[in-house]
Design a protein around this motif. Structure first.
Motif, PDB file in Angstrom:
ATOM      1  N   UNK A   4       0.733  -1.204  -0.272  1.00  0.00           N
ATOM      2  CA  UNK A   4      -0.308  -0.321   0.149  1.00  0.00           C
ATOM      3  C   UNK A   4       1.079   0.736   0.442  1.00  0.00           C
ATOM      4  N   UNK A   5       0.509   1.942  -1.037  1.00  0.00           N
ATOM      5  CA  UNK A   5       1.102   3.780  -0.828  1.00  0.00           C
ATOM      6  C   UNK A   5       0.584   4.559  -0.695  1.00  0.00           C
ATOM      7  N   UNK A   6       1.153   5.456   0.011  1.00  0.00           N
ATOM      8  CA  UNK A   6       0.127   6.782   0.470  1.00  0.00           C
ATOM      9  C   UNK A   6       0.832   7.907  -0.127  1.00  0.00           C
ATOM     10  N   UNK A   7      -0.078   8.445  -1.079  1.00  0.00           N
ATOM     11  CA  UNK A   7       0.427   9.554  -1.736  1.00  0.00           C
ATOM     12  C   UNK A   7      -0.413  10.362  -1.255  1.00  0.00           C
ATOM     13  N   UNK A   8       0.432  11.675   0.075  1.00  0.00           N
ATOM     14  CA  UNK A   8      -0.226  11.994   0.703  1.00  0.00           C
ATOM     15  C   UNK A   8      -0.028  13.957   0.145  1.00  0.00           C
ATOM     16  N   UNK A   9      -0.520  14.500  -0.841  1.00  0.00           N
ATOM     17  CA  UNK A   9      -0.540  14.974  -2.081  1.00  0.00           C
ATOM     18  C   UNK A   9      -1.161  16.720  -1.085  1.00  0.00           C
ATOM     19  N   UNK A  10      -0.681  17.745  -0.409  1.00  0.00           N
ATOM     20  CA  UNK A  10      -0.553  18.809   0.647  1.00  0.00           C
ATOM     21  C   UNK A  10      -0.740  19.941  -0.793  1.00  0.00           C
ATOM     22  N   UNK A  11      -0.827  19.690  -1.830  1.00  0.00           N
ATOM     23  CA  UNK A  11      -1.587  20.593  -2.449  1.00  0.00           C
ATOM     24  C   UNK A  11      -2.334  20.299  -4.330  1.00  0.00           C
ATOM     25  N   UNK A  12      -3.372  19.515  -4.260  1.00  0.00           N
ATOM     26  CA  UNK A  12      -3.839  18.710  -5.481  1.00  0.00           C
ATOM     27  C   UNK A  12      -3.989  19.950  -6.490  1.00  0.00           C
ATOM     28  N   UNK A  13      -3.520  19.028  -8.121  1.00  0.00           N
ATOM     29  CA  UNK A  13      -4.198  20.668  -8.786  1.00  0.00           C
ATOM     30  C   UNK A  13      -5.746  19.885  -9.616  1.00  0.00           C
ATOM     31  N   UNK A  14      -6.073  20.378 -10.186  1.00  0.00           N
ATOM     32  CA  UNK A  14      -6.569  20.378 -11.309  1.00  0.00           C
ATOM     33  C   UNK A  14      -6.284  19.730 -12.727  1.00  0.00           C
ATOM     34  N   UNK A  15      -5.922  20.343 -12.726  1.00  0.00           N
ATOM     35  CA  UNK A  15      -4.988  19.923 -14.093  1.00  0.00           C
ATOM     36  C   UNK A  15      -4.190  19.116 -14.051  1.00  0.00           C
ATOM     37  N   UNK A  16      -3.912  17.925 -14.660  1.00  0.00           N
ATOM     38  CA  UNK A  16      -3.698  16.750 -14.113  1.00  0.00           C
ATOM     39  C   UNK A  16      -1.674  16.670 -14.169  1.00  0.00           C
ATOM     40  N   UNK A  17      -1.752  17.122 -15.762  1.00  0.00           N
ATOM     41  CA  UNK A  17      -0.153  17.557 -15.761  1.00  0.00           C
ATOM     42  C   UNK A  17       0.379  18.461 -15.000  1.00  0.00           C
ATOM     43  N   UNK A  18      -0.174  19.162 -13.971  1.00  0.00           N
ATOM     44  CA  UNK A  18       0.871  20.064 -13.112  1.00  0.00           C
ATOM     45  C   UNK A  18       1.117  19.108 -11.967  1.00  0.00           C
ATOM     46  N   UNK A  19       0.223  17.816 -11.596  1.00  0.00           N
ATOM     47  CA  UNK A  19       0.612  17.077 -10.583  1.00  0.00           C
ATOM     48  C   UNK A  19       1.337  16.410 -10.500  1.00  0.00           C
ATOM     49  N   UNK A  20       1.987  16.474  -9.633  1.00  0.00           N
ATOM     50  CA  UNK A  20       3.064  15.213  -9.414  1.00  0.00           C
ATOM     51  C   UNK A  20       2.541  14.132  -8.945  1.00  0.00           C
TER      52      UNK A  20
END
Lengths: 288, 579
Positions: free
Chosen positions: B285-301
């Motif tokens: 189980x890999x947890x991705x804690x994304x603190x600043x999600x972007x609605x634009x996919x290619x801007x989001x790590x």
């Protein structure tokens, strides 16, 4: 307001050749600038006319009778004196403006009073609040009393008296009332106030502050009646156009009403120099 | 169309918000002509209210129309009459194939650039598996890489049709799959490989039977393949002439924790590996804690990390965004690896990190605009000197110890990457740099004893294009699969699915083909087309001619122009009302 009144010499010197004219002939016993309404008693000869019943036999020109055997009466004129009642509005509404309205009215009253005293008139000072009061006095002290009383005037009352003349038991003969007020009465009360001058010679010097003519210089705020508790939230930017029009109309109506009722109306904007206002006033009096 | 403008749509409510929260004046002004003012106020009260409402509506409309103007939106009510040109670059992974010394994808970009220079009203899109075509006109000069998944041609085509392009030019590598339904109509294909066939080989299936490792190789033509098997203990290799399908058998050392299989020899050598380890129990189980999600996919790590990890069958991903971060997550779930993307700095994050250390869960932290990253680094004892802006494109170089996949890919896996901004960290003995930019700035660091990884940049194009660099996928897999906390060794599968199933290459009409570009036909400027043959009578336009000719008579309704016009009208109306 300035506690110490200082009347510029320049104003007084300019006003020297002018007099506070009255439209009715005085019947006073004292000497003054104004013509007496009673002919025959004075010292300046005017004309001869035929004797009629009721004429004082002391006025008959006996020399003329000796030459022509006709009874003629000498008509003479006497210089009379009047009582000037300066009525200063000291209600709270007068305490307004960058050039304070009450301050302006007091200074104006001072100049008028000085002129009146100079021309031998008796000066009475009356405020709307009734304080301070200067009783009529022919003595030399009257001059000082008058100015001391003027310097004591402060915004003092919320109510503008309507029929104060009746309370003062003023005799209409030989009295001229000069009102210095912003005339901010309710409409009906203003009419009643003016009708109280019926039979009396009166001038209204309408004191207006520059800031009252428009509301554009104010921020959005609750505008409050200085003589009451009412208040309304006003955005001056929105209301100014309509207010300015209404204010001008009110001024015109007031002038029309006063003139129709035989009074003299003088518009005194506090931004105008005092000398200009006083000369306007005296000139207007002279034209009548 | 600039769709970012629509993010500002909530600003339409600004006049109402200002009106509602606007402070009522507490000030009182004594005003002698109060009676006159009050009379006027009563007389005009309703008029002023209506006027105020009208002003409110006008201001909201002005903001709305201005946003519409900026968005440059057009209403394609009559798309068949529109004449705009949409250029689509096939960015599927197969375009990584080499044609001579150059990758097909690079050729596609060059053709797109050439057309873009000549056609004044063309737009370039990348066909990937995102919902919409990605608008890339402005980044054609940057380092672009293909995506590692199949492109969804149909969806991309539908989107471009909706946008009102009368002509859609599809630059592909010649593979026809995905495009069959799109032929004809207003779509034209450019086959960059010009009919050349590039047979590919791939590892289809791997089986471990006792001490034998059996892998099935498949190809879509005849290709000589070199295979290699390497484990922590031993290695072996061989050659095979592959035609459609072959099976290779070799010994499997059960003592080895992992084994890697790779094949080389075909034109597309990027995804020919398979990674096997001892099979374990449950999925990681890999947890991705994304603190600043972007609605634009290619801007989001997180978007790239999820894509990468989703290729692994034995990985389960759980993404957390600030809204869903509640309680101490590590107590509830058995995480094997944690990503902290653009972390904030608060008690929650502190607890998360401490808890991960206690449970020996590896952590990967990446940078972002906020100062949380800096605080996290400082918490870990790493001094951060600040953000450095780098103008030039830099090459990566591996740190002293090469990564395992570099052996497989060769040094070119560290090819150019465009990094604009990174955090500068001070070196110390406790920190081990994994990847360093050629100019010396560390890009990826590790604190070995804590299994803590630090990426000093992020996916935002203002920072870097790292997530679309070739190195990204194998690197992430490497880090997650080899570092994740799990006592049991599980089977891990690498590689991609792109060449599963039937693969064919479009038969080109070489005798009719011309160089792709802009051509004149029947007095009309049209785009290059090598397929189908009926376009063979095309006459190439000279460069000057194509420059002077108006390539576009777009007849769709330009809503934004009307919006701009009405914004002006409403501004005039507002100023009249304010007078």
């Amino acid at each position: 307001m300035n506690e110490e009144l200082q009347f510029e010499e320049e104003i007084l010197s300019k006003a020297k050749g002018l007099y506070i004219e009255v439209r009715r002939i005085t019947g006073g016993l004292f000497t003054g600038h104004h013509k007496s309404r009673i002919r025959g008693r004075g010292t300046d000869f005017i004309e001869l006319r035929e004797y009629t019943n009721g004429d004082d036999i002391r006025d008959i020109d006996w020399k003329f009778y000796g030459r022509r055997e006709k009874l003629m009466v000498k008509v003479k004129e006497d210089k009379g004196r009047i009582d000037l009642l300066l009525c200063v509005d000291d209600s709270y509404s007068m305490d307004f403006g960058k050039n304070n309205k009450l301050d302006y009215a007091v200074r104006l009253a001072g100049i008028i009073g000085y002129l009146g005293i100079s021309q031998g008139d008796r000066i009475l000072l009356k405020t709307f609040s009734g304080f301070p009061e200067v009783p009529p006095s022919p003595s030399k002290d009257a001059f000082f009393n008058f100015f001391i009383a003027l310097s004591m005037i402060k915004p003092n009352c919320s109510i503008k008296p309507v029929r104060f003349l009746e309370e003062m038991n003023i005799n209409s003969k030989g009295v001229k009332v000069i009102v210095l007020s912003d005339m901010l009465y309710e409409e009906n009360m203003a009419l009643e106030f003016l009708s109280s001058f019926e039979g009396i010679e009166y001038d209204i010097i309408h004191i207006i502050a520059e800031e009252e003519k428009e509301v554009i210089g104010f921020e959005q705020a609750f505008f409050k009646n200085p003589e009451g508790d009412e208040k309304i939230l006003v955005d001056p930017n929105l209301l100014n156009r309509y207010y300015r029009k209404a204010f001008t109309e009110w001024e015109k109506n007031l002038e029309k009403t006063i003139t129709e009722r035989g009074g003299i109306y003088i518009n005194a904007l506090t931004s105008m120099p005092l000398q200009e206002t006083i000369i306007n006033y005296l000139t207007k009096l002279g034209k009548r | 169309m600039n769709h970012y403008a629509f993010y500002f749509l909530p600003f339409v409510l600004l006049p109402i918000i200002i009106h509602l929260i606007g402070k009522k004046p507490e000030k009182e002004t004594k005003f002698p002509p109060f009676e006159i003012l009050q009379k006027i106020y009563r007389e005009y009260k309703w008029y002023l209210r209506v006027r105020n409402l009208l002003l409110l509506f006008l201001r909201m409309s002005i903001i709305f129309l201005f946003i519409i103007s900026v968005s440059k939106i057009s209403c394609g009510l009559l798309p068949e009459k529109n004449e705009g040109l949409g250029i689509v670059i096939d960015s599927s992974y197969s375009t990584m194939t080499f044609d001579g010394n150059k990758r097909i994808f690079k050729k596609e970009i060059e053709i797109a650039k050439e057309i873009l220079m000549k056609a004044k009203d063309a737009r370039v899109f990348k066909c990937s598996d995102t919902l919409t075509g990605v608008y890339i006109d402005e980044i054609l000069n940057e380092k672009l890489e293909p995506d590692f998944k199949n492109g969804n041609a149909k969806r991309c085509y539908e989107e471009l049709s909706r946008m009102g392009f009368s002509e859609i030019l599809w630059i592909t590598d010649g593979r026809k799959e995905g495009y069959e339904e799109l032929k004809g109509g207003k779509i034209k294909m450019i086959d960059v490989s010009q009919g050349k066939k590039f047979p590919n080989a791939w590892i289809d299936r791997v089986e471990i039977k006792g001490g034998t490792l059996e892998f099935h190789l498949k190809s879509n033509g005849k290709v000589d393949v070199t295979w290699g098997v390497k484990s922590g203990i031993s290695s072996s290799s061989g050659k095979i002439e592959l035609n459609e399908e072959e099976i290779v058998r070799t010994t499997f050392n059960e003592n080895s924790e992992w084994t890697m299989i790779k094949i080389t020899g075909d034109a597309l050598d990027a995804d020919n590996y398979y990674f096997v380890a001892k099979k374990g129990g449950e999925k990681k189980l890999v947890g991705i804690f994304n603190f600043s999600p972007s609605e634009v996919p290619y801007l989001d790590e997180s978007f790239y990390i999820k894509k990468t990890l989703s290729t692994e069958e034995n990985i389960r991903i759980k993404e957390k965004v600030p809204f869903t971060m509640k309680g101490l997550e590590l107590e509830k779930e058995r995480y094997s690896f944690l990503f902290l993307l653009n972390p904030a700095w608060n008690q929650y994050v502190k607890d998360l990190i401490n808890s991960a250390f206690n449970q020996k869960i590896p952590i990967f932290v990446s940078a972002g605009e906020g100062d949380g990253f800096k605080k996290v680094c400082e918490f870990m004892g790493i001094k951060v000197r600040g953000i450095k802006e780098i103008e030039a494109r830099r090459k990566l170089r591996p740190a002293s110890e090469p990564l395992w996949f570099s052996e497989h890919y060769g040094e070119d896996i560290f090819d150019e990457i465009f990094v604009k901004k990174i955090y500068l960290t001070e070196s110390s003995r406790e920190i081990e740099p994994i990847i360093i930019l050629s100019s010396g700035e560390p890009l990826l660091l590790k604190i070995p004893d804590k299994n803590f990884y630090i990426l000093t940049t992020t996916a935002d194009p203002d920072w870097s294009q790292f997530p679309i660099a070739r190195i990204f996928v194998p690197l992430m897999l490497e880090i997650v699969l080899r570092s994740s906390k799990n006592e049991e060794v599980i089977e891990i599968r690498g590689g991609f699915d792109i060449r599963k199933g039937e693969k064919t290459v479009v038969k080109p009409h070489i005798e009719a083909s011309e160089v792709p570009g802009i051509y004149q036909k029947g007095g009309k400027t049209i785009v290059a087309n090598l397929y189908p043959t009926e376009e063979s009578l095309l006459t190439p336009l000279s460069f000057v001619e194509s420059e002077t000719e108006s390539p576009k008579n777009y007849s769709g309704i330009h809503l934004w122009k009307y919006a701009l016009f009405f914004t002006g009208i409403l501004l005039v109306l507002e100023s009249i009302l304010l007078r």
